[in-house]
Design a protein around this motif. Structure first.
Motif, PDB file in Angstrom:
ATOM      1  N   THR A 121      53.861  31.396  54.023  1.00 47.35           N
ATOM      2  CA  THR A 121      54.488  32.439  53.199  1.00 47.35           C
ATOM      3  C   THR A 121      53.757  32.668  51.882  1.00 47.35           C
ATOM      4  O   THR A 121      54.065  33.613  51.166  1.00 47.35           O
ATOM      5  CB  THR A 121      55.948  32.072  52.899  1.00 47.35           C
ATOM      6  N   SER A 124      50.722  33.576  49.272  1.00 42.58           N
ATOM      7  CA  SER A 124      49.587  34.497  49.206  1.00 42.58           C
ATOM      8  C   SER A 124      48.293  33.712  49.070  1.00 42.58           C
ATOM      9  O   SER A 124      48.290  32.503  48.808  1.00 42.58           O
ATOM     10  CB  SER A 124      49.742  35.430  48.001  1.00 42.58           C
ATOM     11  N   PHE A 125      47.182  34.418  49.235  1.00 35.78           N
ATOM     12  CA  PHE A 125      45.876  33.784  49.067  1.00 35.78           C
ATOM     13  C   PHE A 125      45.730  33.196  47.663  1.00 35.78           C
ATOM     14  O   PHE A 125      45.236  32.080  47.480  1.00 35.78           O
ATOM     15  CB  PHE A 125      44.768  34.807  49.327  1.00 35.78           C
ATOM     16  N   GLU A 126      46.184  33.952  46.650  1.00 34.09           N
ATOM     17  CA  GLU A 126      46.066  33.487  45.269  1.00 34.09           C
ATOM     18  C   GLU A 126      46.870  32.214  45.043  1.00 34.09           C
ATOM     19  O   GLU A 126      46.424  31.294  44.343  1.00 34.09           O
ATOM     20  CB  GLU A 126      46.531  34.578  44.301  1.00 34.09           C
ATOM     21  N   ASP A 127      48.080  32.152  45.653  1.00 36.71           N
ATOM     22  CA  ASP A 127      48.919  30.963  45.471  1.00 36.71           C
ATOM     23  C   ASP A 127      48.298  29.741  46.142  1.00 36.71           C
ATOM     24  O   ASP A 127      48.309  28.637  45.588  1.00 36.71           O
ATOM     25  CB  ASP A 127      50.318  31.206  46.032  1.00 36.71           C
TER      26      ASP A 127
END
Length: 247
Positions: free
Chosen positions: A36, A38-41
């Motif tokens: 769930t 994101s790539f940034e997270d």
């Protein structure tokens, strides 16, 4: 364990990003929570792992360089013992803003009450904040300085000590200080005044420190540089050694 492309892992390790590589490799591709994000997270998780590993290594190095006599941390401080310590005051001091402000801390109280423990916990907290710390018993500091002076290295030794951002001096006032010791300490505190911070532990109350020196003019000069910009932590209670030794 997740299988990653070997070139990627190798490049991370070659770049010294070992914690990032280990964290990435340990992530479970079946973890619904990760899916769930994101790539940034997910990238943030890897960067945080690398940052934390590096901070821990730097802190460990600073603790080793400090040469603490005890293994004491802020989390180990026991406020249940009646020793005169206020939790709120200590919480603020453990944030180490006093180091950036070039203030000192004077810890006084009877033998065994935990002065060295508190000083070490404050020193370790400063290490975690990125400050250089050095612990000395006062007698050992004077011995090292005398040896450096005998080898014509006294000035270099004092310059090196001046760059220590938190200097812990333990067992202050155990014996009267000679005129030579007083002049040596005046050199130390003159270099550190409004430039760095000092923690002192002593069984002698601060208002009696003037009598520790054989020359009053030296005592005036040292105390003027040491006491006026200091936090005072007077401790009291029974010796912790006595408490631990009681069946």
């Amino acid at each position: 364990m997740r299988l990653l492309p070997f070139p990627t892992l190798d490049r991370l390790r070659q770049l010294g990003l070992t914690a990032m590589a280990q964290t990435w490799q340990a992530q479970d591709p079946q973890d619904a929570t990760l899916a769930t994000l994101s790539f940034e997270d997910r990238l943030g998780l890897l960067v945080d792992a690398e940052w934390m590993a590096r901070m821990n290594r730097r802190t460990a190095r600073r603790v080793q360089e400090a040469h603490f006599r005890l293994d004491a941390s802020p989390e180990d401080l026991d406020y249940k013992a009646v020793r005169g310590l206020e939790r709120g005051v200590m919480a603020r001091l453990f944030q180490s803003a006093w180091v950036s402000e070039h203030h000192n801390i004077l810890i006084t109280g009877p033998a065994g009450v935990g002065k060295t423990f508190v000083a070490t916990a404050l020193g370790r907290a400063a290490c975690r904040q990125g400050f250089r710390v050095r612990y000395y018993r006062i007698a050992r500091l004077l011995e090292e300085l005398a040896l450096a002076q005998a080898e014509a290295q006294g000035d270099a030794w004092l310059r090196q000590l001046a760059h220590v951002q938190v200097l812990i001096l333990d067992d202050w006032g155990m014996t009267p200080l000679s005129a030579t010791a007083g002049r040596d300490l005046l050199e130390v505190f003159d270099d550190r005044y409004l430039q760095s911070s000092t923690i002192i532990t002593s069984q002698v109350p601060v208002d009696q420190w003037h009598g520790l020196w054989t020359e009053g003019i030296i005592a005036d000069a040292i105390l003027d540089r040491l006491v006026h910009n200091a936090y005072h932590l007077p401790m009291h209670g029974e010796s912790q050694r006595k408490t631990l030794a009681t069946p």
